[in-house]
Scaffold this motif. Sequence first.
Motif, PDB file in Angstrom:
ATOM      1  N   LEU A 127       0.873  -1.159   0.000  1.00 32.84           N
ATOM      2  CA  LEU A 127       0.000   0.000   0.000  1.00 32.84           C
ATOM      3  C   LEU A 127       0.917   1.216   0.000  1.00 32.84           C
ATOM      4  O   LEU A 127       1.849   1.301   0.795  1.00 32.84           O
ATOM      5  CB  LEU A 127      -0.846   0.010   1.272  1.00 32.84           C
ATOM      6  N   GLN A 128       0.648   2.121  -0.935  1.00 33.28           N
ATOM      7  CA  GLN A 128       1.409   3.360  -0.951  1.00 33.28           C
ATOM      8  C   GLN A 128       0.505   4.484  -0.468  1.00 33.28           C
ATOM      9  O   GLN A 128      -0.720   4.336  -0.471  1.00 33.28           O
ATOM     10  CB  GLN A 128       1.850   3.648  -2.369  1.00 33.28           C
ATOM     11  N   VAL A 129       1.115   5.569  -0.088  1.00 28.72           N
ATOM     12  CA  VAL A 129       0.297   6.707   0.346  1.00 28.72           C
ATOM     13  C   VAL A 129       0.654   7.909  -0.515  1.00 28.72           C
ATOM     14  O   VAL A 129       1.836   8.207  -0.694  1.00 28.72           O
ATOM     15  CB  VAL A 129       0.521   7.010   1.842  1.00 28.72           C
ATOM     16  N   ASP A 130      -0.360   8.542  -1.070  1.00 31.03           N
ATOM     17  CA  ASP A 130      -0.148   9.687  -1.971  1.00 31.03           C
ATOM     18  C   ASP A 130       0.904   9.371  -3.028  1.00 31.03           C
ATOM     19  O   ASP A 130       1.749  10.205  -3.346  1.00 31.03           O
ATOM     20  CB  ASP A 130       0.271  10.941  -1.167  1.00 31.03           C
ATOM     21  N   GLY A 131       0.872   8.145  -3.518  1.00 30.52           N
ATOM     22  CA  GLY A 131       1.762   7.759  -4.615  1.00 30.52           C
ATOM     23  C   GLY A 131       3.174   7.400  -4.194  1.00 30.52           C
ATOM     24  O   GLY A 131       4.031   7.126  -5.032  1.00 30.52           O
ATOM     25  N   ASP A 190     -15.330   5.077   8.904  1.00 31.88           N
ATOM     26  CA  ASP A 190     -15.565   3.828   9.618  1.00 31.88           C
ATOM     27  C   ASP A 190     -14.473   2.836   9.226  1.00 31.88           C
ATOM     28  O   ASP A 190     -13.918   2.928   8.128  1.00 31.88           O
ATOM     29  CB  ASP A 190     -16.917   3.227   9.199  1.00 31.88           C
ATOM     30  N   PHE A 191     -14.221   1.853  10.095  1.00 32.58           N
ATOM     31  CA  PHE A 191     -13.215   0.846   9.768  1.00 32.58           C
ATOM     32  C   PHE A 191     -13.589   0.099   8.496  1.00 32.58           C
ATOM     33  O   PHE A 191     -12.753  -0.256   7.690  1.00 32.58           O
ATOM     34  CB  PHE A 191     -13.019  -0.111  10.939  1.00 32.58           C
ATOM     35  N   GLU A 192     -14.890  -0.127   8.339  1.00 39.02           N
ATOM     36  CA  GLU A 192     -15.368  -0.837   7.151  1.00 39.02           C
ATOM     37  C   GLU A 192     -15.021  -0.117   5.854  1.00 39.02           C
ATOM     38  O   GLU A 192     -14.899  -0.760   4.823  1.00 39.02           O
ATOM     39  CB  GLU A 192     -16.900  -0.911   7.178  1.00 39.02           C
ATOM     40  N   ASP A 193     -14.915   1.205   5.924  1.00 36.82           N
ATOM     41  CA  ASP A 193     -14.581   1.958   4.713  1.00 36.82           C
ATOM     42  C   ASP A 193     -13.205   1.508   4.206  1.00 36.82           C
ATOM     43  O   ASP A 193     -12.975   1.400   3.005  1.00 36.82           O
ATOM     44  CB  ASP A 193     -14.562   3.473   4.981  1.00 36.82           C
ATOM     45  N   PHE A 194     -12.309   1.232   5.153  1.00 33.61           N
ATOM     46  CA  PHE A 194     -10.976   0.775   4.749  1.00 33.61           C
ATOM     47  C   PHE A 194     -11.036  -0.653   4.198  1.00 33.61           C
ATOM     48  O   PHE A 194     -10.322  -1.027   3.287  1.00 33.61           O
ATOM     49  CB  PHE A 194      -9.982   0.862   5.911  1.00 33.61           C
ATOM     50  N   ARG A 195     -11.935  -1.449   4.769  1.00 25.98           N
ATOM     51  CA  ARG A 195     -12.133  -2.806   4.260  1.00 25.98           C
ATOM     52  C   ARG A 195     -12.629  -2.742   2.802  1.00 25.98           C
ATOM     53  O   ARG A 195     -12.135  -3.467   1.939  1.00 25.98           O
ATOM     54  CB  ARG A 195     -13.160  -3.527   5.152  1.00 25.98           C
ATOM     55  N   PHE A 226      -7.014  10.132   0.808  1.00 28.60           N
ATOM     56  CA  PHE A 226      -8.281  10.313   1.491  1.00 28.60           C
ATOM     57  C   PHE A 226      -9.429  10.446   0.492  1.00 28.60           C
ATOM     58  O   PHE A 226     -10.550  10.081   0.790  1.00 28.60           O
ATOM     59  CB  PHE A 226      -8.224  11.481   2.476  1.00 28.60           C
ATOM     60  N   SER A 227      -9.100  10.894  -0.717  1.00 28.25           N
ATOM     61  CA  SER A 227     -10.210  10.982  -1.667  1.00 28.25           C
ATOM     62  C   SER A 227     -10.612   9.570  -2.125  1.00 28.25           C
ATOM     63  O   SER A 227     -11.804   9.299  -2.313  1.00 28.25           O
ATOM     64  CB  SER A 227      -9.885  11.958  -2.804  1.00 28.25           C
ATOM     65  N   ALA A 228      -9.635   8.658  -2.261  1.00 28.83           N
ATOM     66  CA  ALA A 228      -9.998   7.271  -2.610  1.00 28.83           C
ATOM     67  C   ALA A 228     -10.781   6.619  -1.465  1.00 28.83           C
ATOM     68  O   ALA A 228     -11.723   5.853  -1.695  1.00 28.83           O
ATOM     69  CB  ALA A 228      -8.745   6.465  -2.934  1.00 28.83           C
ATOM     70  N   LEU A 229     -10.388   6.934  -0.234  1.00 32.47           N
ATOM     71  CA  LEU A 229     -11.107   6.356   0.907  1.00 32.47           C
ATOM     72  C   LEU A 229     -12.532   6.915   0.969  1.00 32.47           C
ATOM     73  O   LEU A 229     -13.476   6.197   1.318  1.00 32.47           O
ATOM     74  CB  LEU A 229     -10.352   6.650   2.208  1.00 32.47           C
ATOM     75  N   THR A 230     -12.668   8.173   0.600  1.00 32.25           N
ATOM     76  CA  THR A 230     -14.004   8.774   0.563  1.00 32.25           C
ATOM     77  C   THR A 230     -14.861   8.077  -0.486  1.00 32.25           C
ATOM     78  O   THR A 230     -16.038   7.781  -0.241  1.00 32.25           O
ATOM     79  CB  THR A 230     -13.911  10.289   0.253  1.00 32.25           C
ATOM     80  N   SER A 231     -14.272   7.763  -1.642  1.00 39.44           N
ATOM     81  CA  SER A 231     -15.128   7.081  -2.620  1.00 39.44           C
ATOM     82  C   SER A 231     -15.448   5.668  -2.154  1.00 39.44           C
ATOM     83  O   SER A 231     -16.552   5.183  -2.418  1.00 39.44           O
ATOM     84  CB  SER A 231     -14.586   7.129  -4.060  1.00 39.44           C
ATOM     85  N   ALA A 232     -14.533   5.031  -1.401  1.00 38.90           N
ATOM     86  CA  ALA A 232     -14.861   3.722  -0.822  1.00 38.90           C
ATOM     87  C   ALA A 232     -16.041   3.867   0.138  1.00 38.90           C
ATOM     88  O   ALA A 232     -16.988   3.075   0.114  1.00 38.90           O
ATOM     89  CB  ALA A 232     -13.648   3.155  -0.084  1.00 38.90           C
ATOM     90  N   ARG A 233     -15.994   4.904   0.946  1.00 36.10           N
ATOM     91  CA  ARG A 233     -17.077   5.115   1.921  1.00 36.10           C
ATOM     92  C   ARG A 233     -18.418   5.328   1.211  1.00 36.10           C
ATOM     93  O   ARG A 233     -19.426   4.741   1.584  1.00 36.10           O
ATOM     94  CB  ARG A 233     -16.759   6.331   2.790  1.00 36.10           C
ATOM     95  N   ASN A 234     -18.378   6.158   0.145  1.00 35.31           N
ATOM     96  CA  ASN A 234     -19.622   6.422  -0.581  1.00 35.31           C
ATOM     97  C   ASN A 234     -20.154   5.154  -1.245  1.00 35.31           C
ATOM     98  O   ASN A 234     -21.355   4.895  -1.231  1.00 35.31           O
ATOM     99  CB  ASN A 234     -19.409   7.520  -1.625  1.00 35.31           C
TER     100      ASN A 234
END
Length: 452
Positions: A269-273, A295-300, A316-324
């Motif tokens: 896993l990389q962060v910000d490329g 939520d933890f599930e968002d990371f899942r 964080f924008s990718a995590l936000t789309s996971a959450r949505n």
Amino acid sequence: MLKFYNSLTRQKEEFVPKGDVVKMYTCGPTVYYFPHIGNMRAYLFMDNIRRVLKYNGFKIDGVMNITDAGHLTSDADEGEDKMLVASKRENKSPWEIAKYYTDIFMEETKRLNIDLPNHVCEATSVIPEILDFVTSLVEKGYAYETSKGIYFDISKFEDYGKLGGMNIEDKLAGARIDVDDEKKSPYDFAIWIKAPKEHIMQWESPWGMGYPGWHIECSAIGKKFLGNSIDIHTGGVDHKPIHHENEIAQSDSLEGKKVVNTWMHVEFLQVDGGKMSKSLNNIYTLNDLKERGFDFEDFRYFYFMAHYSKQQNFTFSALTSARNSLKNLKKLAIEHKGKGNKFDTSAYEEEFLNAINDDLNMPVALAVTLKMLKENKSDDIYQALLKFNEILGFDFEEKEDDIPSEIKELAKERWEAKVNKDFAKSDELRNKILDLGYVVKDTREGYTIEKK
Ligand code: AMP
Ligand code: ZN
């Protein structure tokens, strides 16, 4: 047909366990600090394999080690002992450090709904087994003693370098010249290290006081719980060139046969490329995500968005789309729950199975799930989703009302302020609630509270 990519043969192969039960080994954490979200990708990967095996009807005998001794700051027997680094940093004994971070690690796996192996074993609990292993390797002529410890002689193991894909001659040519001239080859590695008096954790051995090398712990724990035939061994790609290469050398030499059949590695896993690093201040833990309202599930869900064999970029924008997407998935799911129409889900079930069985193709499995949820509303779809959820592991039982009482209290205060036309106060409270991860919305009847 279930297929996994085997790092050893560099091929996708049909997975067929040797016996009735799948024997699976996972390299566990070194418990000297908080696990970051990259580490958690490695354990979500383990979870993914375990759930897919079970979905296919296999039983699993699984083991994960906890490295609480012997891991030096470089994987290749150099640098300080990681437990010592932590002991100094926190002014605690190594045993306290190990206990503290093991508990945290276990808690993190629970938060992510990770299916853990039936055995979780600390290195310090198997010192006798490790010593037996080392003694046998010496007796069989695979290892030799120097003034520093017991070293594995890689020239005795023909296949050394095969997993990492490096020809040992090339490796030697490119090697930093090892200063230890007692070693026969710079790539010989320590399986038992003689401890200076001040070393923090040490045990009696036939060679005086000492402690195990890092690699031997996995070979010894694998042997203790799974025997000499292991179907699947997992870890991160960083383990391929040294740690797993060394595990193979030790175990196969001792047993006189190939011990592990399928090696599976998860990319980083990389962060910000880029790499997570202290200097960039971008080493995130699950708590950091929680503090930002996820939520933890968002990371899942985020984990499922990329194939494990590819580097995944965390933003964080990718995590936000996971959450949505997860929110959307849950919203659609509820719409199917209890609806009377009949729907034949077998084509979707087959597609889903094909995706997970194609070397854990989770992005496709997710796409199939969402496609199914867009069909006409039917409880048959909800039931199929619950079956898929044996792999996905999301919480569909979430109660409607899981808003903390503190938030409810603030929302009530805000409503009262609004009714009293104290708009400054009501805005202030709305923002406070927002900062805590919740949104209040006014409706005709009053107001609602939702998670952000
Ligand atoms: P460690 O506690 O350092 O031994 O690492 C625990 C596990 O996390 C190992 O399987 C590593 O390969 C894995 N790992 C470490 N960093 C990352 C990362 N950035 N992405 C994915 N896996 C990682
Ligand atoms: Zn290991």
